[in-house]
Design a protein around this motif. Structure first.
Motif, PDB file in Angstrom:
ATOM      1  N   SER A 245       3.388   1.005  -5.500  1.00 50.04           N
ATOM      2  CA  SER A 245       4.264  -0.011  -5.247  1.00 50.04           C
ATOM      3  C   SER A 245       4.935  -0.340  -6.462  1.00 50.04           C
TER       4      SER A 245
ATOM      5  N   LYS B 153      12.662  -4.955   1.184  1.00 45.54           N
ATOM      6  CA  LYS B 153      12.376  -3.964   2.530  1.00 45.54           C
ATOM      7  C   LYS B 153      11.828  -2.892   2.119  1.00 45.54           C
TER       8      LYS B 153
ATOM      9  N   GLY C 197       8.140  -3.071   1.528  1.00 39.10           N
ATOM     10  CA  GLY C 197       7.641  -3.251   2.797  1.00 39.10           C
ATOM     11  C   GLY C 197       7.688  -1.888   3.861  1.00 39.10           C
TER      12      GLY C 197
ATOM     13  N   GLN D 250       4.752  -0.254   2.786  1.00 37.93           N
ATOM     14  CA  GLN D 250       3.493  -0.807   3.405  1.00 37.93           C
ATOM     15  C   GLN D 250       3.393  -0.447   4.667  1.00 37.93           C
ATOM     16  N   SER D 251       4.691  -0.302   5.414  1.00 42.22           N
ATOM     17  CA  SER D 251       4.248   0.004   6.908  1.00 42.22           C
ATOM     18  C   SER D 251       3.728   1.302   6.950  1.00 42.22           C
TER      19      SER D 251
ATOM     20  N   TYR E 265       4.860  -5.060   9.710  1.00 46.35           N
ATOM     21  CA  TYR E 265       5.473  -4.407   8.442  1.00 46.35           C
ATOM     22  C   TYR E 265       6.928  -4.682   8.030  1.00 46.35           C
ATOM     23  N   LEU E 266       7.573  -3.940   9.163  1.00 44.97           N
ATOM     24  CA  LEU E 266       9.033  -3.642   8.779  1.00 44.97           C
ATOM     25  C   LEU E 266       9.833  -4.815   9.115  1.00 44.97           C
TER      26      LEU E 266
ATOM     27  N   SER F 112       8.474  -8.229   8.531  1.00 36.08           N
ATOM     28  CA  SER F 112       8.198  -8.920   7.461  1.00 36.08           C
ATOM     29  C   SER F 112       9.031  -8.539   6.094  1.00 36.08           C
ATOM     30  N   ALA F 113       9.203  -7.233   6.111  1.00 39.88           N
ATOM     31  CA  ALA F 113       9.772  -6.714   4.886  1.00 39.88           C
ATOM     32  C   ALA F 113      11.209  -7.155   4.903  1.00 39.88           C
TER      33      ALA F 113
ATOM     34  N   GLY G 138       1.648  -7.488   8.836  1.00 41.56           N
ATOM     35  CA  GLY G 138       2.984  -7.830   8.225  1.00 41.56           C
ATOM     36  C   GLY G 138       3.096  -8.620   6.919  1.00 41.56           C
TER      37      GLY G 138
ATOM     38  N   SER H 206       3.805  -7.267   3.520  1.00 40.06           N
ATOM     39  CA  SER H 206       4.900  -6.273   3.253  1.00 40.06           C
ATOM     40  C   SER H 206       5.582  -7.072   1.540  1.00 40.06           C
TER      41      SER H 206
END
Length: 411
Positions: free
Chosen positions: A122, A136, A139, A142-143, A275-276, A278-279, A328, A331
């Motif tokens: 990260s 983004k 995130g 993270q997804s 995830y996407l 929230s990113a 989410g 993210s």
């Protein structure tokens, strides 16, 4: 699309971090599917199952902070490779264990690499990607947890369809060695971010060797404490639900292995979309607002999912939004922690806070195992998750907003 605005090196780094965290998820989540089998094969109690999960999370907290410190000193890419090799090897070794005690040891050792991979990956992405796309990008990485989780669910269903449970669980652990091949891609395609090189060059010129304990200095102590509490609430709630959900569905909702996998795949799909989404929102609304929104929604859904008498059909419908908000919420975390700490101790700060949360949050699976001896498992899960999300909201209100912050070697 924002990905079209990234450079080739940024995209290669995204691929490496995405794949690394995805296999991280596979190696961790595969154990949660095995708990019912190990209860039958070994006569393992729920409390013992919770201790094994907690043991891995505690050591992952140690590994995450250690990897962050090492990444500040020796480079992001070098330590990323080490963490991937480490958790792959000990996941493979878990397939040879003969008792809960042995599995506790191998999973605990696996946790060192599991925690380290997220911390390093990260930070690597946060420093590599442009500020306006940082939320983004992190995130998106993270997804990959949902992808790894989904692959583990599919692998569980497929292996159990062809092998007896007594052998199937071992095979699933052995498959966990394959991610070690990712190291070859990392070595050939990824290099440390320019901001890292600039920071180390400046520190060398000034004769500054750096000190990871700087995150506890008066200047950073408040940030370190609040960020650690934020991570504790998120992860405590998440592990409370995900560690015990397969067992809850099978043993209290009386679902078959096939149906359990079906329910979980709906949950996992919701997680990926969450995830996407929230990113994107973390860049648009800001980190803190996004955290609070997802914490509130996730808390309400966990209560509905585990404590309100509902039909199996309603449970399936609620599985998507539960996964959406439950996952989410993470993210924006990697980007946020990177923005909260200066470059010289970014890996150390991020590694400590996130993994302090993991260590304290890791107590939740063991507590739920213990609490389930005197109350329904679903009730125990609900109480633990609700407390975690309340902590997220409180910490978010007390921390500063950092969305869009440019990272430099001088910060």
């Amino acid at each position: 699309m924002w990905l079209q605005e990234t450079k080739p090196q940024e995209r290669r780094t995204l691929v490496a971090a995405f794949a690394g965290y995805g296999v991280d998820a596979f190696d961790y989540m595969i154990y949660t599917f095995m708990i019912p089998t190990l209860i039958l094969v070994w006569g393992m109690t729920k409390t013992e199952a919770g201790y094994i999960a907690t043991g891995a999370l505690v050591t992952s907290a140690i590994g995450g902070w250690l990897a962050g410190i090492l990444a500040d000193k020796y480079g992001r890419v070098r330590i990323l490779q080490l963490t991937v090799l480490w958790f792959s090897f000990f996941t493979f070794l878990s397939g040879f264990t003969q008792s809960p005690e042995q599995l506790f040891v191998t999973r605990a050792l696996q946790g060192l690499g599991f925690g380290g991979e997220w911390s390093v990956g990260s930070v690597l992405i946060a420093e590599m990607i442009q500020a306006r796309h940082r939320g983004k990008a992190v995130g998106l990485v993270q997804s990959s947890w949902a992808v790894g989780w989904g692959i583990s669910a599919i692998a569980f269903w497929a292996v159990y369809a062809f092998l007896e449970p007594a052998l199937a669980w071992r095979v699933l652990f052995w498959i966990g060695v394959l991610p070690a091949l990712l190291i070859l891609y990392i070595r050939r395609n990824i290099s440390d971010p320019e901001v890292y090189h600039q920071t180390r060059a400046r520190m060398k010129a000034e004769g500054d060797k750096g000190n990871f304990l700087e995150i506890f200095s008066p200047k950073l102590l408040k940030t370190t404490i609040l960020a650690s509490l934020l991570a504790t609430g998120m992860q405590g709630a998440y592990y409370a639900v995900t560690t015990w959900l397969p067992t809850y569905l099978k043993m209290e909702r009386n679902l078959s292995v096939f149906n359990t996998s079906g329910y979980l795949l709906v949950l996992i799909l919701g997680s990926f979309v969450g995830y996407l989404t929230s990113a994107w929102l973390s860049d648009k609304l800001g980190r803190r607002r996004c955290f609070m929104l997802f914490a509130l929604c996730a808390g309400l859904l966990v209560i509905a999912y585990t404590q309100i008498p509902i039909t199996d059909g309603m449970m399936l419908v609620l599985g998507f939004p539960l996964g959406f908000f439950l996952s989410g919420i993470f993210s924006g975390m990697g980007a946020y922690l990177s923005e909260l700490f200066p470059s010289r101790v970014r890996g150390s700060g991020q590694g400590f806070c996130y993994n302090f949360g993991r260590a304290v949050g890791s107590i939740c699976p063991a507590l739920i195992g213990y609490m389930s001896t005197s109350m329904p498992l679903g009730i125990a899960i609900g109480y633990m998750a609700a407390g975690g999300y309340l902590l997220v909201i409180i910490a978010s209100l007390l921390l500063p907003e950092t969305g869009g912050l440019e990272l430099s070697s001088e910060d």
